[in-house]
Design a protein around this motif. Structure first.
Motif, PDB file in Angstrom:
ATOM      1  N   THR A 149      64.034  45.731  10.286  1.00  0.00           N
ATOM      2  CA  THR A 149      64.336  44.306  10.404  1.00  0.00           C
ATOM      3  C   THR A 149      65.837  44.092  10.439  1.00  0.00           C
ATOM      4  O   THR A 149      66.600  44.888   9.871  1.00  0.00           O
ATOM      5  CB  THR A 149      63.721  43.480   9.253  1.00  0.00           C
ATOM      6  N   ASN A 150      66.249  43.035  11.138  1.00  0.00           N
ATOM      7  CA  ASN A 150      67.639  42.588  11.091  1.00  0.00           C
ATOM      8  C   ASN A 150      67.702  41.135  10.595  1.00  0.00           C
ATOM      9  O   ASN A 150      68.645  40.417  10.895  1.00  0.00           O
ATOM     10  CB  ASN A 150      68.316  42.735  12.460  1.00  0.00           C
ATOM     11  N   GLN A 151      66.672  40.750   9.836  1.00  0.00           N
ATOM     12  CA  GLN A 151      66.637  39.414   9.249  1.00  0.00           C
ATOM     13  C   GLN A 151      66.404  39.509   7.745  1.00  0.00           C
ATOM     14  O   GLN A 151      66.148  40.591   7.204  1.00  0.00           O
ATOM     15  CB  GLN A 151      65.574  38.554   9.947  1.00  0.00           C
ATOM     16  N   ASP A 152      66.491  38.373   7.080  1.00  0.00           N
ATOM     17  CA  ASP A 152      66.500  38.344   5.613  1.00  0.00           C
ATOM     18  C   ASP A 152      65.100  38.533   5.054  1.00  0.00           C
ATOM     19  O   ASP A 152      64.510  37.637   4.433  1.00  0.00           O
ATOM     20  CB  ASP A 152      67.098  37.021   5.138  1.00  0.00           C
ATOM     21  N   LEU A 153      64.555  39.744   5.270  1.00  0.00           N
ATOM     22  CA  LEU A 153      63.201  40.080   4.815  1.00  0.00           C
ATOM     23  C   LEU A 153      63.202  41.326   3.943  1.00  0.00           C
ATOM     24  O   LEU A 153      62.141  41.853   3.609  1.00  0.00           O
ATOM     25  CB  LEU A 153      62.296  40.321   6.036  1.00  0.00           C
ATOM     26  N   LEU A 154      64.379  41.783   3.549  1.00  0.00           N
ATOM     27  CA  LEU A 154      64.537  43.054   2.839  1.00  0.00           C
ATOM     28  C   LEU A 154      64.623  42.842   1.336  1.00  0.00           C
ATOM     29  O   LEU A 154      65.363  41.988   0.858  1.00  0.00           O
ATOM     30  CB  LEU A 154      65.816  43.746   3.327  1.00  0.00           C
ATOM     31  N   LEU A 174      69.853  42.083   2.726  1.00  0.00           N
ATOM     32  CA  LEU A 174      70.768  41.741   3.802  1.00  0.00           C
ATOM     33  C   LEU A 174      71.889  40.895   3.231  1.00  0.00           C
ATOM     34  O   LEU A 174      71.638  39.957   2.478  1.00  0.00           O
ATOM     35  CB  LEU A 174      70.040  40.977   4.915  1.00  0.00           C
ATOM     36  N   GLY A 175      73.119  41.262   3.548  1.00  0.00           N
ATOM     37  CA  GLY A 175      74.270  40.580   2.987  1.00  0.00           C
ATOM     38  C   GLY A 175      74.942  41.355   1.871  1.00  0.00           C
ATOM     39  O   GLY A 175      76.064  41.033   1.487  1.00  0.00           O
ATOM     40  N   SER A 176      74.276  42.397   1.351  1.00  0.00           N
ATOM     41  CA  SER A 176      74.930  43.252   0.354  1.00  0.00           C
ATOM     42  C   SER A 176      76.094  43.988   1.011  1.00  0.00           C
ATOM     43  O   SER A 176      76.093  44.245   2.217  1.00  0.00           O
ATOM     44  CB  SER A 176      73.938  44.275  -0.215  1.00  0.00           C
ATOM     45  N   VAL A 210      66.071  56.517   5.437  1.00  0.00           N
ATOM     46  CA  VAL A 210      66.450  55.107   5.411  1.00  0.00           C
ATOM     47  C   VAL A 210      67.829  54.965   6.054  1.00  0.00           C
ATOM     48  O   VAL A 210      68.807  55.556   5.572  1.00  0.00           O
ATOM     49  CB  VAL A 210      66.474  54.561   3.966  1.00  0.00           C
ATOM     50  N   THR A 211      67.906  54.197   7.134  1.00  0.00           N
ATOM     51  CA  THR A 211      69.182  53.919   7.796  1.00  0.00           C
ATOM     52  C   THR A 211      69.571  52.477   7.494  1.00  0.00           C
ATOM     53  O   THR A 211      68.820  51.551   7.825  1.00  0.00           O
ATOM     54  CB  THR A 211      69.094  54.118   9.316  1.00  0.00           C
ATOM     55  N   ILE A 212      70.718  52.304   6.875  1.00  0.00           N
ATOM     56  CA  ILE A 212      71.223  50.965   6.548  1.00  0.00           C
ATOM     57  C   ILE A 212      72.405  50.687   7.471  1.00  0.00           C
ATOM     58  O   ILE A 212      73.377  51.446   7.505  1.00  0.00           O
ATOM     59  CB  ILE A 212      71.635  50.870   5.073  1.00  0.00           C
ATOM     60  N   PHE A 213      72.303  49.605   8.233  1.00  0.00           N
ATOM     61  CA  PHE A 213      73.333  49.237   9.212  1.00  0.00           C
ATOM     62  C   PHE A 213      74.267  48.189   8.615  1.00  0.00           C
ATOM     63  O   PHE A 213      73.833  47.293   7.873  1.00  0.00           O
ATOM     64  CB  PHE A 213      72.683  48.682  10.481  1.00  0.00           C
ATOM     65  N   PHE A 214      75.558  48.292   8.984  1.00  0.00           N
ATOM     66  CA  PHE A 214      76.577  47.372   8.463  1.00  0.00           C
ATOM     67  C   PHE A 214      77.214  46.587   9.613  1.00  0.00           C
ATOM     68  O   PHE A 214      77.376  47.105  10.718  1.00  0.00           O
ATOM     69  CB  PHE A 214      77.661  48.142   7.702  1.00  0.00           C
ATOM     70  N   ASP A 215      77.579  45.355   9.327  1.00  0.00           N
ATOM     71  CA  ASP A 215      78.249  44.489  10.294  1.00  0.00           C
ATOM     72  C   ASP A 215      79.732  44.455   9.959  1.00  0.00           C
ATOM     73  O   ASP A 215      80.148  43.797   9.012  1.00  0.00           O
ATOM     74  CB  ASP A 215      77.651  43.074  10.226  1.00  0.00           C
ATOM     75  N   LYS A 216      80.536  45.165  10.744  1.00  0.00           N
ATOM     76  CA  LYS A 216      81.960  45.262  10.418  1.00  0.00           C
ATOM     77  C   LYS A 216      82.706  43.967  10.710  1.00  0.00           C
ATOM     78  O   LYS A 216      83.836  43.791  10.257  1.00  0.00           O
ATOM     79  CB  LYS A 216      82.599  46.440  11.149  1.00  0.00           C
ATOM     80  N   THR A 275      73.338  44.483   7.545  1.00  0.00           N
ATOM     81  CA  THR A 275      72.851  43.597   8.589  1.00  0.00           C
ATOM     82  C   THR A 275      71.464  43.979   9.102  1.00  0.00           C
ATOM     83  O   THR A 275      70.809  43.171   9.762  1.00  0.00           O
ATOM     84  CB  THR A 275      73.847  43.561   9.763  1.00  0.00           C
ATOM     85  N   ALA A 276      71.016  45.217   8.798  1.00  0.00           N
ATOM     86  CA  ALA A 276      69.692  45.653   9.258  1.00  0.00           C
ATOM     87  C   ALA A 276      69.313  46.926   8.515  1.00  0.00           C
ATOM     88  O   ALA A 276      70.169  47.604   7.916  1.00  0.00           O
ATOM     89  CB  ALA A 276      69.690  45.898  10.765  1.00  0.00           C
ATOM     90  N   ILE A 277      68.012  47.256   8.590  1.00  0.00           N
ATOM     91  CA  ILE A 277      67.529  48.493   7.963  1.00  0.00           C
ATOM     92  C   ILE A 277      66.406  49.081   8.800  1.00  0.00           C
ATOM     93  O   ILE A 277      65.599  48.360   9.392  1.00  0.00           O
ATOM     94  CB  ILE A 277      67.034  48.232   6.523  1.00  0.00           C
TER      95      ILE A 277
END
Length: 378
Positions: A156-161, A169-171, A212-218, A225-227
């Motif tokens: 997901t790339n939305q606030d469902l984590l 999301l947002g951490s 588990v891949t955790i994506f970041f928004d630079k 921003t996604a997982i």
């Protein structure tokens, strides 16, 4: 002066009517009358230089007024999108992470009792389908199932984590490292170790018999921003770095990148784009050209720009843009990389674009090439 004001009011009214009823006007039997009137007006302007100067001045003001009116219509259309409530999220029971209260190992029956059937299902790089669930791209997530219809992959790339480590999301990236430690630097496929090179745009961890891949928004302070979560068993089914680039995977990557783009737009308060098959053909031809001839550029080897190629394929547009990516393992990694590249991000989040066509191709080493073509036709 009073006559000019009346003329201004008339032109403004006609402009608004044209915006709303453009297609109907052009198909109307009165369209020829309209063309005749505009021809007469043009001749009148040419014969009267003072009138022409006055009308040219009025046209500048009209452009500003019509832009404001059109913007108001577009805002009203956006405001009419039905907002969907975010589900109440709980801390996962068995795993470190859950998405929409769904964890690896849950049954497909449980998932679809919770959220209904998927909006789209397409092949991914693991040889199974990504099933996309959403409501007008709100509450968007994807699931891969194993042969027993158990959840084997999540994204997901939305606030469902939610997570036991309180990562959402947002951490921040610092919070992730503090909770999970340093990420993996390589991944093993049979007897080959592949080094992970990502410029810090994502971290890969092995947790709970999963990757588990955790994506970041630079561009947003390196926040989460996604997982993506893939079971160890599903990851081990993929024997090589790149998957076999067949037609089904080509289509899968294309539609997955389309859905990911729309999910990102909705997060940023924008309208989803519509799929454009005509533009997809142009996009796929460029990806194929790059894959076959081993280059990576918006300008092809014949010197044609993205807009030249669209014109050659008889595609008309008011505004257009092109994104390219190459070498990413999947559409997920391609999308997250594009969002971290400012120019590509601006295309993805461009308010004026209305539709999108995507073309994917693979070279002889199975490396994928992605071309996104955005446009607005009127």
């Amino acid at each position: 002066m009073r006559g000019l004001r009346r003329l201004l009011l008339l032109l403004l009214t006609l402009g608004i009517v044209w915006i709303i009823f453009d297609d109907d006007i052009k198909s109307s039997p009165y369209y020829l009358t309209y063309q005749s009137l505009t021809a007469d007006l043009k001749a009148w302007k040419e014969e009267n230089p003072d009138v022409q100067a006055a009308i040219n001045h009025l046209e500048l003001g009209l452009d500003e007024i019509l832009s404001s009116v059109l913007g108001a219509f577009q805002k009203e259309e956006t405001d009419q999108i039905k907002l969907v409530d975010r589900p109440e999220l709980n801390v996962p029971d068995s795993h470190s992470f859950s998405v929409h209260n769904i964890e690896l190992g849950d049954s497909r029956e449980k998932v679809e009792n919770l959220v209904g059937t998927p909006k789209r299902s397409n092949l991914n790089e693991y040889g199974v389908d990504w099933h996309a669930y959403h409501d007008q791209y709100q509450n968007f997530f994807m699931i891969a199932y194993d042969e027993e219809s158990k959840v084997a992959g999540l994204y997901t790339n939305q606030d469902l984590l939610t997570s036991k480590q309180e990562i959402t999301l947002g951490s921040s990236k610092d919070q992730v490292v503090a909770a999970l430690g340093e990420p993996l630097t390589s991944i093993q496929k049979d007897w080959v170790s592949y080094q992970i090179q990502n410029n810090g745009e994502f971290h890969l961890y092995k947790l709970d018999n999963s990757y588990v891949t955790i994506f970041f928004d630079k561009h947003e302070g390196n926040m989460v921003t996604a997982i993506q979560i893939i079971s160890e068993e599903l990851e081990n089914q993929k024997k090589e770095y790149y998957a076999e680039g067949n037609h089904a995977l080509k289509e899968g990557f294309e539609f997955q990148l389309f859905d990911l783009t729309n999910a990102a737009r909705v997060v940023h308060g924008l309208q989803p784009l519509t799929w454009d098959d005509h533009v997809k053909i142009t996009a796929r031809e460029h990806s194929t050209d790059m894959a076959v001839n081993q280059y990576f550029s918006h300008t092809n080897l014949d010197g044609q720009s993205p807009f030249d190629r669209m014109a050659e394929d008889n595609i008309t547009f008011r505004v257009a843009g092109e994104n390219l990516a190459a070498g990413q393992l999947s559409s997920i990694f391609a999308h997250e990389g594009l969002m971290n590249s400012l120019g590509h991000r601006e295309n993805i989040l461009q308010t004026e674009f209305q539709s999108l066509g995507i073309g994917v191709a693979f070279d002889i080493e199975k490396k994928p090439y992605y071309t996104q073509k955005f446009l607005a036709r009127n």
